[in-house]
Design a protein around this motif. Structure first.
Motif, PDB file in Angstrom:
ATOM      1  N   LEU A  70       0.900  -1.122   0.121  1.00 12.35           N
ATOM      2  CA  LEU A  70       0.289   0.032  -0.017  1.00 12.35           C
ATOM      3  C   LEU A  70       0.792   1.214  -0.265  1.00 12.35           C
ATOM      4  N   ALA A  71       1.934   1.400   0.838  1.00 15.10           N
ATOM      5  CA  ALA A  71       2.645   2.308   0.877  1.00 15.10           C
ATOM      6  C   ALA A  71       3.580   2.632  -0.402  1.00 15.10           C
ATOM      7  N   GLU A  72       3.814   1.712  -1.139  1.00  8.48           N
ATOM      8  CA  GLU A  72       4.517   1.840  -2.388  1.00  8.48           C
ATOM      9  C   GLU A  72       3.751   2.082  -3.328  1.00  8.48           C
ATOM     10  N   ARG A  73       2.507   1.797  -3.182  1.00  6.60           N
ATOM     11  CA  ARG A  73       1.313   2.316  -4.456  1.00  6.60           C
ATOM     12  C   ARG A  73       1.230   3.575  -4.309  1.00  6.60           C
ATOM     13  N   LEU A  74       1.004   4.370  -3.017  1.00  6.59           N
ATOM     14  CA  LEU A  74       0.680   5.831  -2.690  1.00  6.59           C
ATOM     15  C   LEU A  74       1.975   6.332  -2.896  1.00  6.59           C
ATOM     16  N   ALA A  75       3.289   5.863  -2.800  1.00  2.72           N
ATOM     17  CA  ALA A  75       4.371   6.788  -3.061  1.00  2.72           C
ATOM     18  C   ALA A  75       4.439   6.920  -4.554  1.00  2.72           C
ATOM     19  N   ILE A  76       4.053   6.270  -5.347  1.00  4.79           N
ATOM     20  CA  ILE A  76       4.225   6.254  -6.865  1.00  4.79           C
ATOM     21  C   ILE A  76       3.516   7.596  -7.375  1.00  4.79           C
ATOM     22  N   GLU A  77       2.267   8.115  -6.668  1.00  5.46           N
ATOM     23  CA  GLU A  77       1.285   9.131  -6.976  1.00  5.46           C
ATOM     24  C   GLU A  77       1.988  10.324  -6.102  1.00  5.46           C
ATOM     25  N   GLY A  78       2.932  10.053  -5.266  1.00  8.21           N
ATOM     26  CA  GLY A  78       3.256  11.405  -4.474  1.00  8.21           C
ATOM     27  C   GLY A  78       2.685  11.594  -3.123  1.00  8.21           C
ATOM     28  N   TYR A  79       2.038  10.455  -2.592  1.00 12.25           N
ATOM     29  CA  TYR A  79       1.163  10.796  -1.331  1.00 12.25           C
ATOM     30  C   TYR A  79       2.191  10.400  -0.175  1.00 12.25           C
ATOM     31  N   ILE A  80       3.181   9.876  -0.216  1.00 16.31           N
ATOM     32  CA  ILE A  80       3.934   9.551   0.637  1.00 16.31           C
ATOM     33  C   ILE A  80       5.694   9.439   0.054  1.00 16.31           C
ATOM     34  N   GLN A  81       6.529  10.060   0.816  1.00 15.72           N
ATOM     35  CA  GLN A  81       7.773  10.144   0.353  1.00 15.72           C
ATOM     36  C   GLN A  81       8.699   8.905   0.548  1.00 15.72           C
ATOM     37  N   THR A  82       8.450   8.082   1.970  1.00 13.09           N
ATOM     38  CA  THR A  82       9.540   7.066   2.151  1.00 13.09           C
ATOM     39  C   THR A  82       8.452   5.985   2.412  1.00 13.09           C
ATOM     40  N   PRO A  83       8.163   5.301   1.668  1.00  9.71           N
ATOM     41  CA  PRO A  83       7.421   3.994   1.833  1.00  9.71           C
ATOM     42  C   PRO A  83       8.028   3.007   2.677  1.00  9.71           C
ATOM     43  N   GLY A  84       7.263   2.685   3.904  1.00 10.91           N
ATOM     44  CA  GLY A  84       8.071   1.451   4.553  1.00 10.91           C
ATOM     45  C   GLY A  84       6.812   0.392   4.889  1.00 10.91           C
ATOM     46  N   GLU A  85       7.074  -0.553   5.720  1.00  8.76           N
ATOM     47  CA  GLU A  85       6.166  -1.406   6.037  1.00  8.76           C
ATOM     48  C   GLU A  85       5.416  -1.556   7.307  1.00  8.76           C
ATOM     49  N   THR A  86       5.365  -0.230   7.951  1.00  6.25           N
ATOM     50  CA  THR A  86       4.597  -0.067   8.945  1.00  6.25           C
ATOM     51  C   THR A  86       3.441   1.085   8.772  1.00  6.25           C
ATOM     52  N   LEU A  87       2.252   0.972   9.522  1.00  6.67           N
ATOM     53  CA  LEU A  87       1.308   1.849   9.390  1.00  6.67           C
ATOM     54  C   LEU A  87       1.382   3.063  10.315  1.00  6.67           C
ATOM     55  N   ASP A  88       2.484   3.879   9.961  1.00  6.55           N
ATOM     56  CA  ASP A  88       2.889   4.896  10.990  1.00  6.55           C
ATOM     57  C   ASP A  88       1.965   6.134  10.556  1.00  6.55           C
ATOM     58  N   GLU A  89       2.342   7.378  11.268  1.00  5.80           N
ATOM     59  CA  GLU A  89       1.496   8.520  10.907  1.00  5.80           C
ATOM     60  C   GLU A  89       1.798   9.071   9.584  1.00  5.80           C
ATOM     61  N   GLU A  90       2.764   8.715   9.017  1.00  4.24           N
ATOM     62  CA  GLU A  90       3.089   9.381   7.675  1.00  4.24           C
ATOM     63  C   GLU A  90       2.248   8.606   6.829  1.00  4.24           C
ATOM     64  N   LEU A  91       2.147   7.300   6.734  1.00  2.00           N
ATOM     65  CA  LEU A  91       1.224   6.457   6.174  1.00  2.00           C
ATOM     66  C   LEU A  91       0.008   6.698   6.311  1.00  2.00           C
ATOM     67  N   ILE A  92      -0.451   7.049   7.354  1.00  2.00           N
ATOM     68  CA  ILE A  92      -1.916   7.391   7.555  1.00  2.00           C
ATOM     69  C   ILE A  92      -2.345   8.667   6.887  1.00  2.00           C
ATOM     70  N   SER A  93      -1.575   9.548   7.179  1.00  2.00           N
ATOM     71  CA  SER A  93      -1.750  10.743   6.374  1.00  2.00           C
ATOM     72  C   SER A  93      -1.894  10.732   5.053  1.00  2.00           C
ATOM     73  N   ALA A  94      -0.957   9.657   4.338  1.00  2.00           N
ATOM     74  CA  ALA A  94      -1.079   9.573   2.998  1.00  2.00           C
ATOM     75  C   ALA A  94      -2.512   8.695   2.562  1.00  2.00           C
ATOM     76  N   ILE A  95      -3.034   8.042   3.387  1.00  2.00           N
ATOM     77  CA  ILE A  95      -4.022   7.223   3.171  1.00  2.00           C
ATOM     78  C   ILE A  95      -5.337   8.305   3.271  1.00  2.00           C
ATOM     79  N   HIS A  96      -5.448   9.292   4.260  1.00  2.00           N
ATOM     80  CA  HIS A  96      -6.374  10.283   4.386  1.00  2.00           C
ATOM     81  C   HIS A  96      -6.173  11.431   3.198  1.00  2.00           C
ATOM     82  N   THR A  97      -4.932  11.598   2.623  1.00  2.00           N
ATOM     83  CA  THR A  97      -5.029  12.373   1.525  1.00  2.00           C
ATOM     84  C   THR A  97      -5.479  11.862   0.299  1.00  2.00           C
ATOM     85  N   TYR A  98      -5.202  10.520   0.277  1.00  2.00           N
ATOM     86  CA  TYR A  98      -5.624   9.943  -1.015  1.00  2.00           C
ATOM     87  C   TYR A  98      -7.266   9.749  -0.994  1.00  2.00           C
TER      88      TYR A  98
END
Length: 649
Positions: free
Chosen positions: A318-346
């Motif tokens: 999921l993180a890598e998918r969102l990174a391709i469109e620029g929603y997250i800069q450093t995709p990782g394997e943990t659902l942290d605050e950065e990834l949650i923010s990216a999900i909400h922006t999407y």
């Protein structure tokens, strides 16, 4: 005493203007001034004029032949605007080419047209390959150097002093006189011209075709970018303008004149781009998505339970998918605050609720291919070229699939608020056997005329027939119970709802006369604004912040203050306020838009306009025999339970 007399004498002589050592100022000679300004470019002008005269018979020959060809044949590789060029080239002037191929203006223009794909236009439609081939055929340029002497200039001044013309016409008279050998004292220039004539004669047929191909390509581009758009004209204006062809030809002729007089033709064409800032944002977004597609797009992601702090391979996907469109800069394997923010922006940019408990639509949206996203952006770019917006600094703008309205003043957005638009309920037209959406909000341009405080709602006959009669049949007192009354005059009768807290128009309505009888208004059903997809009305646009909008609009003209409006609302008094400035009100339809952070919003195609445009068989798409649309790609489509029984406009 002798010294004093000497000084007085010197002073007197110094003050005598008749003894001024300087010669008197020469009177201004406009002809001499013009000749001096032409001095360094006159030989080049002479060459261009000769080229134009020699090529003119070939230009005429080509245009006579092309103008007789069927329109379809001219469209497919011919000189599409041959009939227009018969007028535009009547002055024997070459604009883009000459004996050495493309001139500087033509070279600049070719380079610009080669980049037409940036505007989602096909460069092959603009004779690019043929122009290149013709231009390459000229080989080494014909060069002839010659300078005008001082005596030449005096002869020219004398010749022009007797010529009854001015400006460019005067220069052309001079050039033609030299070419034709009518100025004996400039016979050496005529000899120079004749020498050039012998050198370039065989080139001029190719030069003529090159000129016309370049001009035709430029006007084809101008037409595709802007001049085809007649959306702001109604049928009467088109009729009075001589028909669509005459109107478009008039626009093209003006662009040709601008190209002819400009040293920067690329700016002339670039100025034809849609003026709204969204257009350029979308062009740059398209470039980014083209790169994504070229790199292989993105992999499908599998649904899973979103839990903050969780780590897994699916989180990584999921993180890598969102990174391709620029929603997250450093995709990782943990659902942290950065990834949650990216999900909400999407979710926000795709009209979903911001939640870690998304519905199936969220995952379906993530797996829409990059190619389709690119196609959606390109479709919106074309829609902007069809827009009625022409760069007005002050206006109200509603993008129907965005479910928001905006107020712009001096090219700055001053307000943005939620709206409810017409529903996408569809029915089969019994005559055409095609699907129609009777409640869809129409795209249009109208002009704000007035607002009504505490308005009556005059119920449209269609709503009375389709929805009220069944209620009245169940309960004869239904109208009075819901604050409606019947109004009768000698000629008409209708039903209207009186002002009050349950009035379907709420506290205020904003009127911009139009053939669809649609307007913007308040509503008592405020809960509708809590839904991401807000298509619940019968076609009018319901406003979340009507009081603020009314105050802003009236404040621009000092028509009323907050106290006036509050008193009217408290006392339920109806009052109309007319506007001096008739703000344009745009209702348009764009399924993609770019926000201030550069994120592309992919919005719900609520009326299936983009789906229809992208379909291969539009007749089949429209047919009542077609299947219901598949599940939507974007947006939470849940609706309030009472939306189907909402009678409001």
């Amino acid at each position: 005493m002798k010294v004093l007399l000497f000084l007085l004498t010197v002073f007197a002589l110094a003050c005598d203007p008749s003894l001024d050592s300087k010669s008197p100022a020469q009177p201004f000679d406009p002809i001499r001034h013009d000749v001096e300004s032409w001095r360094h470019g006159l030989i080049d002008d002479l060459h261009e004029r000769l080229d134009a005269r020699l090529s003119h018979k070939f230009v005429t020959k080509i245009l006579d032949k092309e103008a007789k060809r069927p329109w379809g044949a001219r469209l497919k590789g011919g000189i599409k605007y041959a009939d227009l060029f018969q007028e535009l080239y009547a002055d024997h002037q070459m604009v883009f080419a000459g004996a050495n191929g493309l001139n500087e203006r033509g070279t600049t223009l070719l380079s610009y047209l080669e980049g037409a794909s940036f505007h989602v236009l096909d460069p092959t439609d603009y004779h690019i390959e043929r122009v290149r081939k013709l231009n390459d055929s000229f080989g080494e340029p014909v060069t002839q150097k010659l300078k005008l002497s001082g005596s030449d200039l005096e002869v020219i001044v004398g010749f022009l002093s007797n010529a009854e013309a001015d400006g460019a016409t005067k220069k052309r008279l001079l050039l033609d006189a030299i070419i034709e050998g009518r100025i004996d004292s400039l016979s050496h220039l005529t000899d120079h011209v004749n020498s050039r004539r012998a050198l370039i004669a065989e080139r001029m047929e190719s030069a003529a075709e090159l000129e016309l191909r370049m001009a035709d390509g430029a006007l084809r581009f101008a037409r595709d970018l802007r001049h085809f758009n007649l959306e702001r004209l109604d049928w009467r204006e088109i009729r009075d303008g001589g028909g669509s062809k005459k109107i478009i030809y008039g626009r093209l002729a003006r662009t040709f004149d601008e190209l002819k007089s400009s040293s920067e033709p690329q700016k002339v064409l670039d100025a034809l781009s849609p003026p709204h800032p969204q257009y350029k944002r979308l062009l740059h977004a398209r470039t980014r998505y083209q790169t994504i597609v070229a790199d292989g797009g993105w992999k499908a992601v599998r649904p899973f339970k979103l839990e903050e702090g969780a780590s897994s391979a699916r989180v990584q996907e999921l993180a890598e998918r969102l990174a391709i469109e620029g929603y997250i800069q450093t995709p990782g394997e943990t659902l942290d605050e950065e990834l949650i923010s990216a999900i909400h922006t999407y979710q926000r940019t795709h009209q979903f609720r911001e939640t870690l408990e998304p519905k199936a639509g969220f995952w379906r949206s993530l797996n829409v291919g990059a190619e389709k996203r690119l196609a959606q952006i390109e479709t919106t770019i074309q829609r902007w070229r069809e827009s009625r917006f022409e760069g007005e600094p002050n206006y109200i703008f509603v993008n129907i699939p965005d479910f928001h309205a905006e107020v712009w003043e001096n090219n700055e957005r001053k307000m943005r608020f939620r709206v409810v638009v017409g529903s996408n309920r569809r029915r089969c037209d019994p005559v055409t056997k095609k699907w129609v959406m009777p409640d869809a909000t129409p795209t249009q341009l109208a002009f704000l005329d007035h607002l009504d405080v505490n308005p009556y709602w005059n119920v449209p006959r269609r709503i009375v027939e389709e929805e009220f009669k069944s209620q009245i049949k169940k309960d004869p007192d239904w109208l009075s119970k819901n604050n409606y009354e019947e109004v009768k005059t000698k000629k008409n009768e209708w039903i209207r709802q009186k002002p009050g807290p349950d009035n379907a128009l709420g506290k205020v309505k904003f009127i911009f006369p139009n053939p669809h009888n649609t307007y913007m208004h308040d509503t008592p059903k405020k809960k509708y604004f809590d839904y991401p997809i807000r298509a619940f009305s019968h076609g009018c646009v319901r406003v979340e912040e009507p009081e603020s909008l009314a105050e802003y609009l009236l404040g621009r003209e000092e028509k009323a203050d907050r106290g006036d409006l509050e008193t009217l609302w408290e006392e339920l008094k109806t009052k109309r306020f007319h506007f001096d400035e008739k703000l344009p009100v745009f209702f348009e339809y764009y399924v993609t838009q770019v926000d201030d952070d550069g994120h592309v919003h992919f919005l719900a195609d609520i009326y299936k306009k983009d789906a229809r445009r992208l379909s291969e068989d539009k007749d089949a798409f429209d047919s009542c025999a077609s299947k219901l649309p598949k599940a939507e790609d974007d947006g939470d489509w849940d609706a309030p339970s009472d939306s189907t029984s909402d009678f409001g406009p």
